[in-house]
Design a protein around this motif. Structure first.
Motif, PDB file in Angstrom:
ATOM      1  N   ALA A 152      15.402   9.288 -12.147  1.00 27.66           N
ATOM      2  CA  ALA A 152      14.052   9.668 -11.726  1.00 27.66           C
ATOM      3  C   ALA A 152      13.450   8.655 -10.753  1.00 27.66           C
ATOM      4  N   TYR A 153      14.050   7.473 -10.677  1.00 29.21           N
ATOM      5  CA  TYR A 153      13.548   6.454  -9.744  1.00 29.21           C
ATOM      6  C   TYR A 153      14.097   6.640  -8.335  1.00 29.21           C
ATOM      7  N   ARG A 154      15.007   7.586  -8.167  1.00 27.05           N
ATOM      8  CA  ARG A 154      15.676   7.708  -6.877  1.00 27.05           C
ATOM      9  C   ARG A 154      14.682   8.008  -5.750  1.00 27.05           C
ATOM     10  N   GLY A 155      13.716   8.884  -6.029  1.00 25.91           N
ATOM     11  CA  GLY A 155      12.709   9.184  -5.012  1.00 25.91           C
ATOM     12  C   GLY A 155      11.902   7.954  -4.650  1.00 25.91           C
ATOM     13  N   LEU A 156      11.589   7.131  -5.649  1.00 21.78           N
ATOM     14  CA  LEU A 156      10.849   5.900  -5.385  1.00 21.78           C
ATOM     15  C   LEU A 156      11.670   4.950  -4.524  1.00 21.78           C
ATOM     16  N   THR A 160       0.837  -1.207   0.000  1.00 21.55           N
ATOM     17  CA  THR A 160       0.000   0.000   0.000  1.00 21.55           C
ATOM     18  C   THR A 160       0.866   1.250   0.000  1.00 21.55           C
ATOM     19  N   HIS A 161       1.923   1.208   0.800  1.00 29.04           N
ATOM     20  CA  HIS A 161       2.859   2.333   0.880  1.00 29.04           C
ATOM     21  C   HIS A 161       3.490   2.605  -0.489  1.00 29.04           C
ATOM     22  N   ILE A 162       3.882   1.559  -1.191  1.00 29.96           N
ATOM     23  CA  ILE A 162       4.507   1.711  -2.505  1.00 29.96           C
ATOM     24  C   ILE A 162       3.497   2.226  -3.526  1.00 29.96           C
ATOM     25  N   MET A 163       2.297   1.672  -3.514  1.00 31.47           N
ATOM     26  CA  MET A 163       1.278   2.069  -4.482  1.00 31.47           C
ATOM     27  C   MET A 163       0.854   3.524  -4.300  1.00 31.47           C
ATOM     28  N   ASP A 164       1.038   4.074  -3.118  1.00 35.01           N
ATOM     29  CA  ASP A 164       0.653   5.463  -2.848  1.00 35.01           C
ATOM     30  C   ASP A 164       1.696   6.467  -3.336  1.00 35.01           C
ATOM     31  N   TYR A 165       2.828   5.981  -3.836  1.00 36.43           N
ATOM     32  CA  TYR A 165       3.897   6.894  -4.232  1.00 36.43           C
ATOM     33  C   TYR A 165       3.471   7.722  -5.451  1.00 36.43           C
ATOM     34  N   VAL A 166       3.741   9.018  -5.385  1.00 34.96           N
ATOM     35  CA  VAL A 166       3.479   9.931  -6.498  1.00 34.96           C
ATOM     36  C   VAL A 166       4.780  10.648  -6.834  1.00 34.96           C
ATOM     37  N   HIS A 167       5.210  10.526  -8.083  1.00 40.91           N
ATOM     38  CA  HIS A 167       6.447  11.161  -8.507  1.00 40.91           C
ATOM     39  C   HIS A 167       6.236  12.672  -8.608  1.00 40.91           C
ATOM     40  N   PRO A 168       7.208  13.473  -8.139  1.00 39.52           N
ATOM     41  CA  PRO A 168       7.036  14.931  -8.134  1.00 39.52           C
ATOM     42  C   PRO A 168       6.739  15.523  -9.507  1.00 39.52           C
ATOM     43  N   GLN A 169       7.339  14.967 -10.564  1.00 41.48           N
ATOM     44  CA  GLN A 169       7.123  15.497 -11.907  1.00 41.48           C
ATOM     45  C   GLN A 169       6.204  14.617 -12.758  1.00 41.48           C
ATOM     46  N   GLY A 208       9.363   2.510   3.609  1.00 36.57           N
ATOM     47  CA  GLY A 208       8.293   1.554   3.875  1.00 36.57           C
ATOM     48  C   GLY A 208       8.802   0.266   4.479  1.00 36.57           C
ATOM     49  N   ILE A 209       9.934  -0.203   3.989  1.00 36.44           N
ATOM     50  CA  ILE A 209      10.511  -1.441   4.543  1.00 36.44           C
ATOM     51  C   ILE A 209      10.926  -1.221   5.993  1.00 36.44           C
ATOM     52  N   ASP A 210      11.592  -0.118   6.224  1.00 41.04           N
ATOM     53  CA  ASP A 210      12.017   0.176   7.596  1.00 41.04           C
ATOM     54  C   ASP A 210      10.819   0.270   8.543  1.00 41.04           C
ATOM     55  N   GLN A 211       9.722   0.769   8.037  1.00 37.65           N
ATOM     56  CA  GLN A 211       8.556   1.024   8.887  1.00 37.65           C
ATOM     57  C   GLN A 211       7.672  -0.195   9.089  1.00 37.65           C
ATOM     58  N   TYR A 212       7.537  -1.037   8.066  1.00 36.53           N
ATOM     59  CA  TYR A 212       6.497  -2.069   8.118  1.00 36.53           C
ATOM     60  C   TYR A 212       7.018  -3.510   8.210  1.00 36.53           C
ATOM     61  N   ILE A 272       3.405   4.053 -10.563  1.00 37.21           N
ATOM     62  CA  ILE A 272       3.214   2.657 -10.160  1.00 37.21           C
ATOM     63  C   ILE A 272       1.947   2.133 -10.813  1.00 37.21           C
ATOM     64  N   GLY A 273       2.079   1.079 -11.598  1.00 38.24           N
ATOM     65  CA  GLY A 273       0.915   0.532 -12.282  1.00 38.24           C
ATOM     66  C   GLY A 273       0.259  -0.604 -11.550  1.00 38.24           C
ATOM     67  N   ASN A 274       1.072  -1.488 -10.993  1.00 37.36           N
ATOM     68  CA  ASN A 274       0.513  -2.689 -10.391  1.00 37.36           C
ATOM     69  C   ASN A 274       1.572  -3.334  -9.514  1.00 37.36           C
ATOM     70  N   SER A 275       1.125  -4.135  -8.576  1.00 35.01           N
ATOM     71  CA  SER A 275       2.053  -4.880  -7.717  1.00 35.01           C
ATOM     72  C   SER A 275       1.442  -6.239  -7.406  1.00 35.01           C
ATOM     73  N   ILE A 276       2.196  -7.295  -7.582  1.00 36.24           N
ATOM     74  CA  ILE A 276       1.700  -8.632  -7.280  1.00 36.24           C
ATOM     75  C   ILE A 276       2.669  -9.321  -6.323  1.00 36.24           C
ATOM     76  N   ASN A 277       2.113 -10.097  -5.407  1.00 38.46           N
ATOM     77  CA  ASN A 277       2.911 -10.858  -4.453  1.00 38.46           C
ATOM     78  C   ASN A 277       2.068 -11.976  -3.878  1.00 38.46           C
ATOM     79  N   VAL A 278       2.607 -12.733  -2.953  1.00 38.09           N
ATOM     80  CA  VAL A 278       1.925 -13.903  -2.412  1.00 38.09           C
ATOM     81  C   VAL A 278       0.655 -13.526  -1.662  1.00 38.09           C
TER      82      VAL A 278
END
Length: 908
Positions: A703-707, A616-625, A714-718, A630-636
């Protein structure tokens, strides 16, 4: 022939009686004497070296089977390899690359072949064609010789015994550019590695809406079905449309939000880059057979294999054309300058042999041809021509003086051998400084380039003089005027300009822009510098200093920006496909997270909940420019939630995580029994390791540096402390690699600057002149960097080498100018006369070689690839600026630092 001319012809009929003068280097004098006296042996040796080079680089299908086997046994591999993939720029010693290889061990390749299909997806004609195409792609059969081969090895894919890199870090996304990557000790899987089946196939997996996973509840538990296999009835399409467009695991993964685009994703087995491109071509052929825009079934090809193949074909195609254009321009310049076949064809032969030697060395040492080293032929040709032009310029003057071709060739090498050698050494130093870079592709390009420059120098001093010794009577563009010959001879043996010496436009140009006549009267007598000349000299220095300060400000605006996709023209099909995939289906790039559980592995509810929050944290990311990237994320977790919903009768409110570890274990157990191959895509067999794939829009690397920072937060937090998460994938390794570019630039340029300075001090035999020589060498670099900053040209992997290459080129003219300045200054003690003599001797060749370099590289501006255009523009500009600074700024600097002491008492 008159008596005077006969004297010129017979003056040195016995070359053995001729001794070198103070202007000659004894080693090169003896070298040239031996060469011109053994012409057939020299030609035979040069031919043998060239034929050997051709043997080492010739494609296997051109050689006979026996010759190919001989080469294989000698080299230990098949020969020269072309690799234009993004992976070619990764650093294998980097932990992020090791982690990517471990990901591939466990879950296969991280890049997909993508077939993008535009049309009204939820119509029967569309779905029927999609089904046929899907089935045909599943049956793809290509004869691949490198099936199972991994990058950096010739063996099969690594097996499960491979250890994940061990690091002493805690939970780590490893996105920070300076952070280490990897997992803690003990992070290893007992599960099967990817590609360990008994039978290896080219295509491991084909996925589309036809066979996309659909989990449904049954009386006995759950059933894993395929969404559109069999196809629904026409009356059911609207219902299926609503269901599919509400499925988060499908939208942004294999179908667009509008229902107007879908993807067929193909994951291949491991193979070489060439074979990957071959498979991509076969997929394209199959897919384009169904291309029918009129009926609403428009097909485009996307994905990293398509990008790599397009870059390779575009680079090779455009470089062949531009190389031919560059050679034609050089032939035109050589023809205009020397007006005879012996002054035109031999230099092209010399640089051609050097280019063959370069690629032969790459074949011997197993260095692949990459997007960087593709420019080596043009670079070697342009740089190598400079050596030939300097030799030819001096040769024709010597031949006109002596009318003896052998003696003229010997004297030419004896006089120019030292500066030609040192110009080659300094250019090699600039290239070899790339060995300090962190990227093997850059290191190898520098090594191969240095070998090519050395080969060009060798052939220029070994082969070219022999060919020139066969000259019968051509003066290579000079007028056959005996009085003019005698006047030129006087000019060569004195530091003065004869009063009646006829100057052509090039001589007048050199005299005008360099102010070489200052302080010398027409009769060659010394006089004091006039007030006007002094003001002109000081103005030149002030203007140069002002432009340099402005350029430094421009250079401060430079930034790193790297995107191979941006190199392609806007109408390139691959670029269009990438843009549509980004806009309509979530993105064309992937980022992977490799997740290691604790004792319970993926059956740990705390970890599963942390993964859900991280997603959820990753999907909420919005690039400044760029906004949403983020289009999609799949996992177990998707499997777990699907299974729970299916068991609850399809109730959407039950599409959530379980409440206990026991329920979690049961859900995973049920799904594993029903669809083990589906679970295997996302987790190892023992469920100790899983992966998350994040679909991204294609952006330039920085441009991916912010992501990356956002994901790390998110990893550190969750993520709980007993688990570990690390990021990997081609996108991440590219971010890490590009992040090191500036440091690579500083290291390579700094080392080249130091070594070249020491070489100049050694060659010019003095600290003062050695350090002074670096000023006109550095100014073109500063101006070039300033130009890049002001016009917005960014630093990327294509032009990161510009500064080191440019200083190597700039030093060439400086060496020829200052070498002769030092010789004449030691003789006369008069700096003004020494400047005049050195410009008369080397100025013409400097302008010619710089013009050839500039025009040769400016030809690349006509490329349809932006990276080639920029590279040609920058190298051409650096050559032109270096020449002008040496001819304008150099003399003014020398006159200031070496004031005339012998006529200091003279007055205006």
């Amino acid at each position: 022939m008159n008596k005077s001319e006969g004297c010129f012809m017979n003056k040195f009929s016995n070359l053995r009686e001729y001794e070198p003068s103070s202007h000659h280097n004894r080693f090169f004098f003896q070298w040239a004497t031996w060469s011109v006296n053994h012409p057939l042996l020299v030609i035979a040796l040069s031919g043998l070296i060239t034929l050997t080079s051709i043997f080492l680089i010739a494609p296997a299908n051109i050689l006979s089977t026996q010759l190919a086997e001989i080469r294989q046994s000698i080299l230990g591999h098949s020969g020269l390899v072309i690799d234009t993939s993004v992976d070619a720029f990764s650093d294998p010693s980097n932990n992020s690359v090791e982690l990517l290889e471990r990901y591939r061990d466990l879950f296969g390749r991280d890049d997909y072949f993508m077939v993008l299909i535009e049309g009204d997806v939820f119509t029967m004609p569309y779905l029927e064609k999609l089904t046929k195409l899907h089935r045909e792609l599943e049956g793809l059969n290509v004869d691949i010789s490198t099936l199972g081969e991994r990058r950096g090895s010739k063996g099969k894919a690594s097996n499960s015994d491979s250890k994940i890199p061990q690091e002493q870090s805690q939970t780590n996304a490893a996105f920070a550019l300076d952070d280490h990557l990897g997992f803690e000790e003990g992070f290893e899987s007992e599960g099967d590695g990817w590609g360990e089946d008994d039978e290896t196939t080219v295509i491991e997996e084909v996925t589309s809406l036809i066979n996309a996973r659909r989990t449904r509840g049954t009386e006995d538990g759950i059933a894993i079905e395929k969404w559109l296999d069999p196809l629904p009835k026409a009356t059911e399409l609207e219902t299926y449309k609503k269901l599919i467009l509400n499925d988060n695991t499908l939208v942004g993964q294999m179908i667009g939000k509008r229902g107007r685009h879908s993807l067929i994703l193909l994951r291949a087995n491991f193979m070489s880059e060439d074979d990957t491109i071959l498979v991509n071509q076969k997929i394209t052929e199959m897919a384009m057979a169904y291309h029918d825009p009129k009926s609403g079934f428009t097909i485009r090809i996307s994905g990293m294999p398509e990008l790599n193949g397009t870059l390779k074909n575009s680079l090779l195609g455009t470089l062949r054309v531009l190389l031919a254009l560059s050679i034609l321009l050089m032939l035109g310049m050589l023809t205009y300058q020397f007006r005879h076949i012996i002054g035109v064809i031999p230099p092209i032969i010399v640089v051609g042999m050097a280019a063959l030697n370069t690629f032969a060395s790459m074949s011997v040492f197993g260095m692949p041809v990459t997007m960087l080293s593709n420019i080596l032929p043009a670079f070697i040709i342009c740089v190598g021509i400079g050596d030939s032009v300097h030799l030819l310029s001096v040769y024709r003057d010597q031949f006109k003086q002596h009318r003896n071709p052998k003696l003229a060739a010997i004297e030419t090498v004896a006089m120019t051998g030292t500066p030609v050698l040192f110009t080659s050494i300094t250019t090699m130093v600039g290239l070899l400084s790339f060995r300090l870079a962190s990227i093997p592709a850059i290191q190898e390009m520098g090594t191969a380039g240095a070998i090519g420059v050395a080969a060009a120098c060798f052939h220029s001093l070994f082969f070219l003089p022999v060919i020139l010794s066969f000259n019968k009577k051509s003066l290579l563009g000079l007028k056959d005027d005996l009085k003019q010959t005698q006047a030129n001879e006087h000019a060569l043996h004195s530091t003065a300009i004869p009063k009646k010496l006829t100057l052509d436009w090039l001589d007048r140009f050199i005299a005008f822009i360099s102010d070489s006549q200052a302080g010398i009267e027409e009769q060659g007598k010394a006089r004091a510098e006039s007030t006007t000349e002094r003001k002109r000299r000081l103005s030149t220095l002030w203007i140069g200093a002002t432009i340099t300060v402005i350029a430094i400000f421009g250079a401060s605006k430079l930034r790193v920006w790297h995107s191979p996709l941006a190199w392609l023209p806007e109408d390139q099909p691959a670029k269009i496909a990438f843009d549509i995939t980004d806009r309509e289906i979530g993105g064309s790039a992937n980022l992977q997270l490799l997740i290691q559980g604790g004792e319970r592995g993926m059956k740990d509810l705390e970890l599963i909940k942390g993964i859900e929050k991280l997603k959820t944290h990753i999907m909420d990311y919005v690039h400044p420019q760029e906004g949403d990237i983020i289009g999609n994320s799949i996992n177990v977790n998707d499997i777990i939630k699907e299974t729970r919903r299916a068991l609850k009768g399809g109730d959407e409110t039950e599409y959530r995580l379980p409440e206990s570890n026991e329920e979690l274990s049961q859900l995973l157990f049920l799904f594993e029994n029903s669809g083990p191959e589906q679970l295997r895509k996302l987790a190892t067999n023992d469920l100790s390791i899983s992966q998350m794939t994040i679909r991204l829009k294609w952006l330039e690397a920085t441009a991916y540096r912010g992501l990356t920072e956002h994901v790390q937060e998110g990893i550190d937090q969750y993520i709980p402390q007993h688990a570990q998460v690390s990021a990997t994938g081609t996108v991440y390794t590219l971010v890490s690699t590009v992040g090191a570019l500036l440091m690579d630039l500083v290291k390579s340029f700094g080392s080249a600057l130091i070594i070249i300075t020491l070489i100049m001090i050694f060659m010019l035999k003095g600290l003062k002149l050695g350090f002074l020589s670096m000023i006109p060498n550095l100014i073109p670099i500063v101006w070039l960097m300033g130009f890049m900053g002001f016009v917005g040209i960014t630093i990327d992997m294509n032009n990161i080498l510009i500064a080191s290459i440019a200083i190597g080129l700039a030093v060439d003219d400086t060496i020829h100018l200052l070498h002769h300045f030092r010789v004449h200054y030691e003789e006369s003690g008069d700096s003004f006369q020494a400047i005049s003599a050195s410009l008369n001797h080397a100025g013409r060749a400097m302008v010619t070689t710089s013009s050839i370099l500039t025009l040769g590289f400016f030809a690349y501006i006509f490329s349809d690839m932006k990276n080639i255009q920029i590279f040609g523009l920058l190298i051409g500009l650096s050559a032109a600026m270096a020449m002008l600074i040496d001819l304008i700024f150099g003399p003014a600097l020398l006159k200031t630092c070496y004031p005339r002491s012998t006529v200091a008492n003279l007055k205006d």
